[in-house]
Write an enzyme that holds these catalytic residues in place. Structure first.
Site, PDB file in Angstrom:
ATOM      1  N   LYS A  33      -2.132 -11.721 -14.267  1.00 31.55           N
ATOM      2  CA  LYS A  33      -1.877 -12.698 -15.322  1.00 31.55           C
ATOM      3  C   LYS A  33      -2.262 -14.115 -14.873  1.00 31.55           C
ATOM      4  O   LYS A  33      -2.573 -14.333 -13.698  1.00 31.55           O
ATOM      5  CB  LYS A  33      -0.398 -12.630 -15.710  1.00 31.55           C
TER       6      LYS A  33
ATOM      7  N   HIS B 270       0.458  -6.950 -14.747  1.00 38.52           N
ATOM      8  CA  HIS B 270       0.799  -5.922 -15.735  1.00 38.52           C
ATOM      9  C   HIS B 270       0.165  -4.622 -15.280  1.00 38.52           C
ATOM     10  O   HIS B 270      -0.921  -4.613 -14.693  1.00 38.52           O
ATOM     11  CB  HIS B 270       0.268  -6.314 -17.115  1.00 38.52           C
TER      12      HIS B 270
ATOM     13  N   TYR C  87      -0.758  -6.753 -26.693  1.00 33.88           N
ATOM     14  CA  TYR C  87       0.684  -6.538 -26.584  1.00 33.88           C
ATOM     15  C   TYR C  87       1.305  -6.074 -27.911  1.00 33.88           C
ATOM     16  O   TYR C  87       2.504  -6.288 -28.134  1.00 33.88           O
ATOM     17  CB  TYR C  87       1.367  -7.823 -26.131  1.00 33.88           C
TER      18      TYR C  87
ATOM     19  N   GLU D 121      -5.642   0.506 -22.878  1.00 33.75           N
ATOM     20  CA  GLU D 121      -5.769  -0.806 -22.268  1.00 33.75           C
ATOM     21  C   GLU D 121      -7.086  -0.969 -21.513  1.00 33.75           C
ATOM     22  O   GLU D 121      -7.680  -2.056 -21.498  1.00 33.75           O
ATOM     23  CB  GLU D 121      -4.573  -1.055 -21.348  1.00 33.75           C
TER      24      GLU D 121
END
Length: 374
Positions: free
Chosen positions: A97, A204, A135, A215
């Protein structure tokens, strides 16, 4: 019988403009290889010792080079190989992130030490809409907007990891999503060491095979040009390429840390599998200038490499000095703290390529981040 692994591989023949199928045999006892031409039903390469191919390189989806021939491993060749090498093998998304940007090298080192392989990597900047889409399963939760705002606040680094039980392994390395809980439960985890709370928690990881598939497709889509854009600015910059041998030797994290410690800013990062034609084009200015040109081409297209955009005033000159002389032996004698002195092996496997002429900095960055990633 002696143990051997079998893969179905494809090679693109640029002369005939055909994809040719082979069976690639690998003998772990002595590291020898053998190839069988599937179409002609005859042996193409007799069993030969080959030190540049290792068992950890053998997984479906990887590209390997056998005697200058690039092979795409598209499937297991028999059930024994599938059961032995693929039974617990998983792919997962690992995401660094925005708050983990200064720890990229540390994360790569941790991944390597955990026997996971980074097969894809890309620095990207998500829009608000893209972060919402990523998300979307948290859309009804009260922290959703904060999550989206943070993920879109700066560059992220997305990686595809492959390895035995990769999903649970990466999540274990991350620790609890709540940084305070991670500090209590697993103080050595990434979230415990570098996280702040339940949102600014460094990384993540996918929580299931289905989530990993979705993803990974989000960041590395099968349709070119449909994923998040890279972060290259293509101004006041120079190009650095971490070479395939350094990637396979697990030096990526060390090199990234050395670059950051020297005060250089990495503004774009991406892994590429460069084919021979592109390698020849990229290195064209060295053709006829250095006798190492053919071997430089072979090395660049021998496996995954990582292109970096290094940003800053007068960067081509200062970064070129930081990389050191092309021959690591000379570098170790004259400038022992340079990248090639620290991580290079010889004049071809010298850890990194860097832009030699200041005027070539932007074009070389554009070649990777605008043309190859186009």
């Amino acid at each position: 019988m002696e143990e051997r692994y079998v893969f179905l591989a494809e090679w693109y023949d640029p002369v005939a403009q055909l994809v040719r199928p082979y069976h690639l045999f690998y003998y772990p006892k002595d590291g020898s290889v053998e190839m069988f031409d599937v179409k002609k039903q005859q042996r193409f390469l007799k069993r030969t010792k080959y030190d540049d191919l290792h068992q950890e390189d053998l997984f479906v989806g990887n590209r390997v080079t056998v005697f200058s021939r690039q092979l795409n491993l598209i499937d297991y060749g028999n059930m024994y190989t599938a059961n032995k090498l693929g039974s617990k093998e998983e792919r997962t998304l690992a995401l660094i992130k925005p708050d983990g940007g200064t720890k990229i090298g540390d994360v790569f080192e941790l991944i390597h030490s955990s026997n996971l392989i980074v097969t894809k990597a890309k620095m990207a900047k998500l829009t608000w809409s893209q972060a919402e889409d990523f998300y979307r399963e948290h859309q009804s939760k009260p922290f959703f907007n904060n999550l989206v705002q943070f993920l879109s606040s700066g560059p992220v680094v997305a990686m595809e990891l492959i390895g035995e039980e990769a999903i649970s392994m990466w999540r274990k390395l991350l620790g609890s999503v709540d940084s305070a809980a991670a500090q209590r439960e697993a103080p050595q985890s990434l979230c415990a060491q570098f996280g702040t709370d339940g949102i600014q928690n460094v990384g993540h990881g996918s929580d299931s095979l289905a989530a990993a598939a979705r993803e990974l497709e989000f960041f590395f889509p099968s349709t070119i040009g449909h994923g998040p854009s890279n972060t290259a600015v293509c101004t006041d910059c120079t190009c650095c390429v971490i070479k395939p041998h350094a990637i396979s030797e697990g030096l990526t994290g060390k090199i990234l840390n050395s670059i950051s410690a020297a005060g250089f800013e990495i503004t774009a990062l991406q892994m590429f599998n460069v084919d021979r034609a592109n390698a020849e084009e990229f290195y064209e200015i060295y053709k006829g200038v250095t006798t190492e040109y053919p071997n430089m081409v072979t090395e660049l297209c021998s496996g995954r490499c990582m292109a970096l955009e290094i940003h800053g005033t007068d960067t081509p000159k200062t970064f070129r000095e930081f990389c050191g002389p092309a021959d690591p032996e000379i570098a170790r004698q004259l400038r022992p703290n340079t990248l090639r002195a620290l991580y290079g092996t010889d004049a071809v496997r010298n850890a990194v390529h860097c832009t030699d002429l200041p005027e070539d900095g932007v074009p070389e960055v554009q070649y990777f981040f605008k043309i190859l990633d186009g």
